[in-house]
Enzyme design. Structure first.
Site, mmCIF file in Angstrom:
data_model
loop_
_atom_site.group_PDB
_atom_site.id
_atom_site.type_symbol
_atom_site.label_atom_id
_atom_site.label_comp_id
_atom_site.label_asym_id
_atom_site.label_seq_id
_atom_site.Cartn_x
_atom_site.Cartn_y
_atom_site.Cartn_z
ATOM 1 N N LYS A 1 0.853 -1.180 0.000
ATOM 2 C CA LYS A 1 0.000 0.000 0.000
ATOM 3 C C LYS A 1 0.899 1.243 0.000
ATOM 4 C CE LYS A 1 -3.817 2.037 2.722
ATOM 5 N NZ LYS A 1 -4.707 1.838 3.870
ATOM 6 N N SER B 1 -9.651 1.994 2.984
ATOM 7 C CA SER B 1 -8.775 2.745 2.129
ATOM 8 C C SER B 1 -7.773 1.886 1.344
ATOM 9 C CB SER B 1 -7.984 3.752 2.964
ATOM 10 O OG SER B 1 -7.174 3.093 3.909
ATOM 11 N N SER C 1 -9.798 -0.409 7.150
ATOM 12 C CA SER C 1 -9.268 -0.235 5.797
ATOM 13 C C SER C 1 -8.664 -1.454 5.139
ATOM 14 C CB SER C 1 -8.221 0.870 5.797
ATOM 15 O OG SER C 1 -8.852 2.093 5.646
HETATM 16 N N1 GLN Z 1 -12.775 4.149 6.389
HETATM 17 C C1 GLN Z 1 -12.288 4.580 7.649
HETATM 18 C C2 GLN Z 1 -11.851 6.021 7.578
HETATM 19 O O1 GLN Z 1 -12.141 6.619 6.603
HETATM 20 C C3 GLN Z 1 -11.148 3.699 8.069
HETATM 21 C C4 GLN Z 1 -9.898 4.069 7.382
HETATM 22 C C5 GLN Z 1 -8.740 3.201 7.746
HETATM 23 O O2 GLN Z 1 -8.893 2.168 8.384
HETATM 24 N N2 GLN Z 1 -7.568 3.676 7.399
HETATM 25 O O3 GLN Z 1 -11.243 6.547 8.425
#
Ligand code: GLN
Length: 479
Positions: free
Chosen positions: A76, A151, A175
């Site tokens: 990532k 994400s 994410s």
């Molecule tokens: N979707 C969640 C957020 O927008 C979690 C993001 C993540 O785990 N990095 O913060």
């Protein structure tokens, strides 16, 4: 799609001299090229991966190859890799190169894995659909009109589309698990403190965790035993010994499971997800794994608590992006203040700005007690409640997300609807517990969905073994 179901048979083929790492890398490079429209990779290290593959083939021939020799991995774009760009899909870090490797990256390389590229993600891991990337959205490989989740959308899409063997992602509030659910792959978030975050670009430091995206449990277990464990560069990492997870994936044990009424009966849960969830619970009961329901009175607090704390931490972490030491510096800034204001205004995307403002607000004088302090207290309540449930039960089981992958653009105008996609993944992140999304369901709309298992702190070994059991029993399409 993939020629090997997991690393072990691939390694056997490598050792048996039937195939080579070079061939494998070539195969993935051509697949990546054919699937360019997914936008899963921000950069592919073709020549470097081929060169490395050649060197590793030689090591295999001489019997000196490491544990992950020839495993083709995508990182990532928020995980540092010495001498390679890292941008967290943000314009503010455009062109920036890592000056060291994350501990996880270093450990993978030390075992002769091959890093094939860096994957697209929501900007600074803030998002649930990959639509917040400064480099454009990623398409869900199973239906190009839908998002891959976020994400770690690029990592999940890359693994699901067979563009690499496995990928690393990061999970702050879901994410890894939510995109795994949307793309039909396995997404694992280990216990907070199991894997070093040294070299992971920080979002919300009391939640951030590196984890794996894989097609199966064997690969997740193998990577876990390589990248977990103490690290002098990260004081939050536990020094507990790291078990050989991959050698303990078989289990005959009968486990007690608990599910949460408020989650299963949440009006937002898709009826087919609910039906499949109940079917699996029923089948497990028949197989000797008793389950019971419990109440989770804090479901409505989970998202607000997360968004107060995570944005507060982000607002403080992100003060480093000031156009001074690295990253984007505004061309028309003249004074010190202009450098900071203009560089940040030009470099950050709208979601990151929204969160910095929200986080700064909840930490500001006069509001700190009402928001930040209050959220810390509720975090403790949620955490204690969850740990208590896990005292009496081996695992908590719940859907990973209330719905299957949504359409591109469907939620972009409505941040609240977007934040709701994480309603079931945030609980374990708040409590720092290991949790996994397993691709155990298929919807009549053709999309996969995940079932999530949460285990006790540092009981990864048991969680991975039970997950393996569930995958063997329930993962086949249509059961
Ligand atoms: N979707 C969640 C957020 O927008 C979690 C993001 C993540 O785990 N990095 O913060």
């Amino acid at each position: 799609m993939q020629r090997y179901t997991s690393y072990i048979p691939y390694r056997e083929a490598l050792e048996g001299k039937g195939i080579s790492c070079i061939e494998e890398v070539r195969y993935f490079l051509s697949r990546i090229e054919d699937h360019k429209n997914l936008n899963a990779f921000l950069e592919v290290y073709g020549a470097e991966a081929l060169e490395r593959a050649e060197a590793i083939d030689a090591k295999i021939a001489s019997g000196t190859a490491g544990k992950l020799a020839g495993m083709v991995i995508a990182l990532k774009d928020n995980i540092c890799h010495l001498g390679h760009k890292v941008s967290a899909s943000s314009k503010i870090l455009e062109g920036f190169e890592s000056i060291y490797s994350s501990t996880a990256t270093e450990r993978l390389l030390a075992e002769d894995a091959i890093i094939i590229g860096r994957t697209n993600c929501d900007e600074f891991a803030m998002g649930s659909s990959n639509e917040n990337s400064a480099y454009g959205p990623v398409l869900n490989p199973l239906d190009h009109s839908r998002v891959p989740g976020g994400s770690s959308g690029g990592s999940a899409a890359a693994v699901a589309a067979g563009l690499c063997h496995v990928a690393l992602g990061s999970d702050t509030g879901g994410s890894i698990r939510q995109p795994a659910s949307f793309c039909g792959v396995v997404g694992f978030r280990p216990t907070y403190g199991r894997i070093s975050r040294h070299g992971l670009l920080a979002f919300a430091s009391s939640f951030d965790q590196i984890g794996t995206v894989t097609n199966n449990m064997e690969d997740a277990a193998l990577i876990m035993e390589v990248i977990s464990g103490k690290d002098i560069y990260d004081a939050t990492v536990s020094s507990r010994p790291v078990p050989e997870y991959s050698k303990h994936l078989e289990t005959e044990e009968k486990y007690n499971l608990v599910y949460l009424d408020e989650c299963v009966n949440h009006p937002g849960v898709d009826p087919e997800i609910k039906a499949r969830f109940s079917e699996i619970l029923n089948d497990l009961q028949g197989l000797g794994h008793p389950n019971k329901n419990a109440s989770f009175p804090y479901l409505d607090q989970v998202i607000p608590v997360y968004y107060v704390l995570a944005t507060a931490e982000a607002s403080s972490n992100f003060s480093r992006y000031a156009g001074m030491t690295y990253g984007h510096r505004s061309k028309d800034a003249k004074t010190l203040e202009e450098i900071i204001v203009k560089s940040r205004s030009e470099g950050f995307g709208p979601e990151v700005k929204r969160r910095i403002m929200l986080g700064t607000f909840v930490l500001s004088e006069g509001y700190y007690d009402a928001y930040y302090n209050k959220a810390q207290k509720v975090r403790r309540l949620i955490s204690d409640h969850t740990n208590n449930l896990l005292k009496e039960n081996d695992f908590l089981i719940l859907p990973t997300a209330p719905a299957t992958a949504f359409a591109l653009g469907e939620n972009t105008a409505d941040p609240i609807a977007m934040y709701l996609a994480d309603i079931f993944t945030i609980q374990s992140a708040i409590a720092g517990l290991p949790s996994i999304s397993l691709p155990l369901g298929w919807h009549s709309n053709g999309m996969p969905f995940g079932i999530q298992i949460i285990g006790r702190s540092y009981e990864e070994e048991k969680l991975l073994a039970f997950s393996n059991y569930l995958m063997n029993k329930f993962a086949k399409r249509g059961k």
